[in-house]
Design a protein around this motif. Structure first.
Motif, PDB file in Angstrom:
ATOM      1  N   LYS A   1      94.625  38.960  34.843  1.00 55.50           N
ATOM      2  CA  LYS A   1      95.722  38.098  34.410  1.00 55.50           C
ATOM      3  C   LYS A   1      97.077  38.650  34.839  1.00 55.50           C
ATOM      4  CE  LYS A   1      93.096  35.159  32.210  1.00 55.50           C
ATOM      5  NZ  LYS A   1      92.930  33.758  32.678  1.00 55.50           N
TER       6      LYS A   1
ATOM      7  N   GLN B   1      83.137  34.279  35.091  1.00 55.57           N
ATOM      8  CA  GLN B   1      83.736  35.597  35.133  1.00 55.57           C
ATOM      9  C   GLN B   1      85.235  35.432  35.287  1.00 55.57           C
ATOM     10  OE1 GLN B   1      81.948  38.227  37.922  1.00 55.57           O
ATOM     11  NE2 GLN B   1      83.240  39.957  37.384  1.00 55.57           N
ATOM     12  N   ALA B   2      85.998  36.251  34.552  1.00 47.64           N
ATOM     13  CA  ALA B   2      87.454  36.150  34.604  1.00 47.64           C
ATOM     14  C   ALA B   2      88.013  37.208  35.546  1.00 47.64           C
ATOM     15  CB  ALA B   2      88.040  36.326  33.204  1.00 47.64           C
TER      16      ALA B   2
ATOM     17  N   LYS C   1      87.467  32.070  36.839  1.00 47.12           N
ATOM     18  CA  LYS C   1      88.827  31.600  36.642  1.00 47.12           C
ATOM     19  C   LYS C   1      89.741  32.512  37.436  1.00 47.12           C
ATOM     20  CE  LYS C   1      90.214  28.833  34.260  1.00 47.12           C
ATOM     21  NZ  LYS C   1      90.504  27.386  34.471  1.00 47.12           N
TER      22      LYS C   1
END
Length: 315
Positions: free
Chosen positions: A25, A21-22, A101
């Motif tokens: 950003k 899973q991200a 991440k």
């Protein structure tokens, strides 16, 4: 004491890996910075920055929090400690684990239940890092508070790490020490405390093994029998310590805060001794100082005491 750090990590150990899973950003206008870190999060409703630890505290429920803890160890090594065998002895129940991440870092998102003080607490844990250090973000709430748990998880999933931001981990601490006193060197900040040793290695490889770890309680608990508390605190360490009665349990006062100092021997390793100081805050809670060293090392205890004696509260 380094073993205590490692044990804390291992107590969260698990081995089942889920899907990745991200995380964000970039940060939004609703993100706030966790003081003393390069971490930004969107707090859950009723949560605000804590004065007692790095993280967010629920103003309506003091048992509910999101706490940031720095770990002085590479993520590749920290992540190896996550195995299911460590859960059962502590009554922990794994709910899920996913790879994530966090900015450019590898990480894990962990959900588990853990009993404490007659209650069952659920935890949403995010751990990530690189070869220099690791960070653990721990969201805690009572298991039956399902909506609160959902909001905590949503908040943790908003974690944004600004890798280009230089943060000062000491600024979140409400006390200072003269790091130039004695011959120990500042190593790192760990949670509400600091780590000192001679060679900046973990664990230290210096001849006398001199190490000082400081800490501050993250809640303003009231302690009635303070002397007994200082003695019983020895039972909280991962190894078996007992008071050296010939050296006494002595009253101590630093920066107008009173407490007790004592010496203890390590019954698991006879070559090691400990010097412990606990100072009690008038508003509740305490400050803890633990120095370990090879028995008979006079320079070690001298250098450890020199740093502790420079304690100043900035509250």
């Amino acid at each position: 004491m380094i073993k205590e750090i490692k044990l804390t990590i291992l107590l969260l150990s698990i081995s089942l890996i889920g899907f990745g899973q991200a995380l964000p950003k970039e940060k939004s206008k609703n993100h706030i910075q966790i003081k003393g870190t390069n971490i930004f999060m969107i707090p859950p409703v009723s949560f605000e920055s804590s004065d007692n630890f790095k993280g967010l505290q629920n103003s309506e429920d003091q048992t509910t929090m999101i706490m940031v803890i720095e770990i002085p160890g590479p993520y590749s090594e920290v992540s190896k400690g996550f195995n299911s065998e460590m859960l059962k002895p502590k009554g922990m129940e794994l709910k899920s684990l996913k790879k994530v991440k966090v900015a450019d870092y590898d990480g894990l998102l962990i959900e588990l239940d853990q009993p404490a003080n007659g209650l069952i607490f659920s935890k949403q844990i995010l751990v990530y890092g690189n070869e220099k250090s690791s960070t653990l973000i721990n969201g805690v709430y009572q298991k039956d508070s399902l909506q609160l748990g959902k909001r905590i998880k949503e908040s943790i999933l908003t974690t944004f790490v600004d890798s280009e931001l230089e943060s000062n981990p000491r600024e979140a601490l409400n006390y200072t020490l003269n790091e130039n006193a004695g011959s120990l060197k500042f190593h790192s900040v760990i949670g509400n405390g600091m780590l000192f040793n001679r060679d900046l290695k973990t664990p230290t490889e210096s001849a006398d093994k001199a190490t000082l770890i400081t800490d501050k309680s993250f809640s303003n608990i009231e302690i009635s029998n303070k002397k007994l508390f200082c003695i019983s605190r020895l039972k909280k360490y991962p190894e078996d310590y007992s008071v050296i009665l010939s050296k006494g349990i002595n009253e101590i006062e630093l920066d107008k805060l009173k407490g007790y100092e004592l010496f203890a021997k390590n019954n698991d390793r006879e070559s090691e001794e400990m010097y412990q100081v606990i100072l009690f805050d008038d508003n509740g809670g305490y400050y803890l100082f633990v120095g370990t060293y090879l028995a008979g090392s006079k320079n070690a205890i001298t250098d450890i005491k020199k740093i502790i004696e420079t304690f100043k509260s900035s509250k």
